[in-house]
Design an enzyme around this catalytic site. Structure first.
Site, PDB file in Angstrom:
ATOM      1  N   HIS A 187     -11.903  25.314  10.546  1.00  0.00           N
ATOM      2  CA  HIS A 187     -12.344  26.620  10.052  1.00  0.00           C
ATOM      3  C   HIS A 187     -11.148  27.560  10.043  1.00  0.00           C
ATOM      4  CE1 HIS A 187     -14.766  30.104   9.253  1.00  0.00           C
ATOM      5  NE2 HIS A 187     -14.421  30.682  10.388  1.00  0.00           N
ATOM      6  N   GLY A 202      -9.617  32.207  13.587  1.00  0.00           N
ATOM      7  CA  GLY A 202     -10.270  33.320  14.262  1.00  0.00           C
ATOM      8  C   GLY A 202     -11.768  33.264  14.048  1.00  0.00           C
ATOM      9  N   SER A 222     -15.553  34.178  12.913  1.00  0.00           N
ATOM     10  CA  SER A 222     -16.096  34.587  11.627  1.00  0.00           C
ATOM     11  C   SER A 222     -16.211  36.109  11.569  1.00  0.00           C
ATOM     12  CB  SER A 222     -17.472  33.943  11.415  1.00  0.00           C
ATOM     13  OG  SER A 222     -18.011  34.297  10.164  1.00  0.00           O
ATOM     14  N   GLY A 223     -15.729  36.683  10.456  1.00  0.00           N
ATOM     15  CA  GLY A 223     -15.807  38.127  10.280  1.00  0.00           C
ATOM     16  C   GLY A 223     -14.628  38.900  10.826  1.00  0.00           C
ATOM     17  N   VAL A 224     -13.625  38.216  11.374  1.00  0.00           N
ATOM     18  CA  VAL A 224     -12.484  38.915  11.966  1.00  0.00           C
ATOM     19  C   VAL A 224     -11.507  39.436  10.896  1.00  0.00           C
ATOM     20  CG1 VAL A 224     -10.889  36.971  12.231  1.00  0.00           C
ATOM     21  CG2 VAL A 224     -10.921  38.789  13.958  1.00  0.00           C
ATOM     22  N   LYS A 256     -10.061  37.144   8.183  1.00  0.00           N
ATOM     23  CA  LYS A 256      -9.125  36.114   7.709  1.00  0.00           C
ATOM     24  C   LYS A 256      -9.002  36.130   6.184  1.00  0.00           C
ATOM     25  CE  LYS A 256     -11.385  32.758   9.667  1.00  0.00           C
ATOM     26  NZ  LYS A 256     -12.445  33.574  10.314  1.00  0.00           N
ATOM     27  N   SER A 257     -10.132  36.142   5.499  1.00  0.00           N
ATOM     28  CA  SER A 257     -10.104  36.076   4.032  1.00  0.00           C
ATOM     29  C   SER A 257      -9.525  37.349   3.433  1.00  0.00           C
ATOM     30  CB  SER A 257     -11.519  35.827   3.496  1.00  0.00           C
ATOM     31  OG  SER A 257     -12.026  34.593   3.939  1.00  0.00           O
ATOM     32  N   ASP A 305     -11.753  29.371   4.255  1.00  0.00           N
ATOM     33  CA  ASP A 305     -12.944  29.006   5.019  1.00  0.00           C
ATOM     34  C   ASP A 305     -12.841  27.616   5.642  1.00  0.00           C
ATOM     35  OD1 ASP A 305     -15.562  29.650   6.046  1.00  0.00           O
ATOM     36  OD2 ASP A 305     -16.309  28.115   4.677  1.00  0.00           O
ATOM     37  N   GLU A 333     -13.661  33.933  -0.431  1.00  0.00           N
ATOM     38  CA  GLU A 333     -14.893  34.678  -0.204  1.00  0.00           C
ATOM     39  C   GLU A 333     -14.575  35.996   0.500  1.00  0.00           C
ATOM     40  OE1 GLU A 333     -19.067  34.557   2.345  1.00  0.00           O
ATOM     41  OE2 GLU A 333     -17.660  32.879   2.454  1.00  0.00           O
ATOM     42  N   ARG A 352       4.313  40.164  23.950  1.00  0.00           N
ATOM     43  CA  ARG A 352       5.006  41.319  23.366  1.00  0.00           C
ATOM     44  C   ARG A 352       6.471  41.029  23.050  1.00  0.00           C
ATOM     45  NH1 ARG A 352       3.750  46.826  26.437  1.00  0.00           N
ATOM     46  NH2 ARG A 352       4.801  47.530  24.533  1.00  0.00           N
TER      47      ARG A 352
END
Length: 318
Positions: free
Chosen positions: A140, A155, A157-159, A161-162, A179, A204, A245
């Site tokens: 994924h 990462g 879902s919804g973070v 990426k796309s 995806d 997407e 860092r």
């Protein structure tokens, strides 16, 4: 993982000529990436004959065959033409022996040819078949080519990426997969990622839906596959989470037998993830070429400490 590749696929992708069996190519399956060079078989040794492999004949094999009698060579060729033998390949633009043509016609096995040397065609066929027949793992994430560095963005879902991949494409980089990324191991040090056929060139974006990157941004915005050189993991920022860092972390992720460098980037409002990932790819490339900014910083810091130490010592003496 594909269970087999047809001889027709091999001909199209390696650009081989067909000496015999044009109508047989789609019906012959190749199930192994190993290529056989039948040297001992020409002497009559068939105690172990890898009949399921593509049989490659070069200058050495054809020269040896010329020294054999017609009946002896025809007998050997008939033994080599087993029902499971996918095809014969003749390198260096050599003419196939008449005995091989006769035996192949009797058994319905294609004979292919090429201008390439034996070593070159062997390498090309092996690489192609290993890629097609290799075990695959579906991950994924989003795979992008950034300045020639294959970056796998992972990462939850919804973070984002796309969306980050879309911004990278707008900045001139190339999308490989969104995806789902199909990954296979090409050799001991190389992982290759590609998109599933149903998702090729598609991205997407929540709120918009599916977009076709190639149609919107052109053919230069996509690639069919790329090596996976770096993994960038996006995770929600938290004050309790410690992130690297100075860039001296050694986080990695093992996929199949290959260990891939990995960095974790916190996602927070106001951060331009596309530019950060772009910089991470450039920094990775610089390190690969021998320049390490973290090492330079450490050297500068140590030099400054030594200078201050000398000043303190001289001040005390005065």
């Amino acid at each position: 993982m594909a269970e087999s590749v047809t001889v027709a696929d091999l001909v199209d992708n390696i650009r081989l000529d067909v000496y015999y069996g044009e109508d047989l190519l789609d019906d012959r399956d190749i199930t192994t990436s190993d290529i056989s060079r039948p040297g001992l078989e020409l002497t009559g040794y068939f105690n172990y004959y890898p009949a399921k492999r593509v049989q490659l004949l070069g200058i050495t094999e054809t020269s040896f065959a010329k020294g054999m009698s017609h009946d002896e060579l025809l007998d050997v060729m008939r033994q080599m033409c087993q029902p499971e033998t996918p095809a014969f390949v003749i390198s260096t633009q050599l003419e196939p022996p008449e005995e091989l043509l006769q035996a192949a016609k009797e058994s319905g096995i294609p004979i292919l040819g090429t201008k390439m040397t034996t070593s070159r065609v062997l390498s090309n066929m092996t690489n192609y078949l290993e890629g097609k027949l290799a075990e695959r793992q579906s991950l994924h994430g989003v795979l992008v080519d950034i300045y020639g560095v294959g970056v796998l963005i992972t990462g939850d879902s919804g973070v984002g990426k796309s969306e980050t991949a879309l911004e990278l494409v707008k900045r001139g980089h190339r999308l490989i997969a969104d995806d789902r990324v199909e990954v296979f191991q090409q050799d001991e040090q190389t992982l290759v990622g590609e998109a599933p056929a149903i998702l090729a060139h598609l991205l997407e974006i929540r709120g918009i839906g599916i977009i076709d990157v190639m149609n919107l941004f052109g053919a230069g915005a996509v690639r069919s596959e790329t090596d996976i050189d770096l993994i960038v993991h996006l995770e929600a920022w938290s004050p309790d989470k410690r992130f690297d860092r100075l860039g001296n972390g050694d986080e990695t992720q093992k996929i199949f037998d290959v260990v891939v460098p990995k960095i974790s980037i916190p996602v927070k409002t106001g951060r331009n993830l596309a530019i950060i990932i772009e910089a991470a790819a450039m920094n990775f490339r610089a390190r690969s070429m021998g320049y390490d900014a973290t090492k330079v910083f450490d050297e500068n810091l140590n030099r400054l400490i030594q200078q201050n130490s000398k000043k303190n010592k001289s001040g005390k003496k005065a």
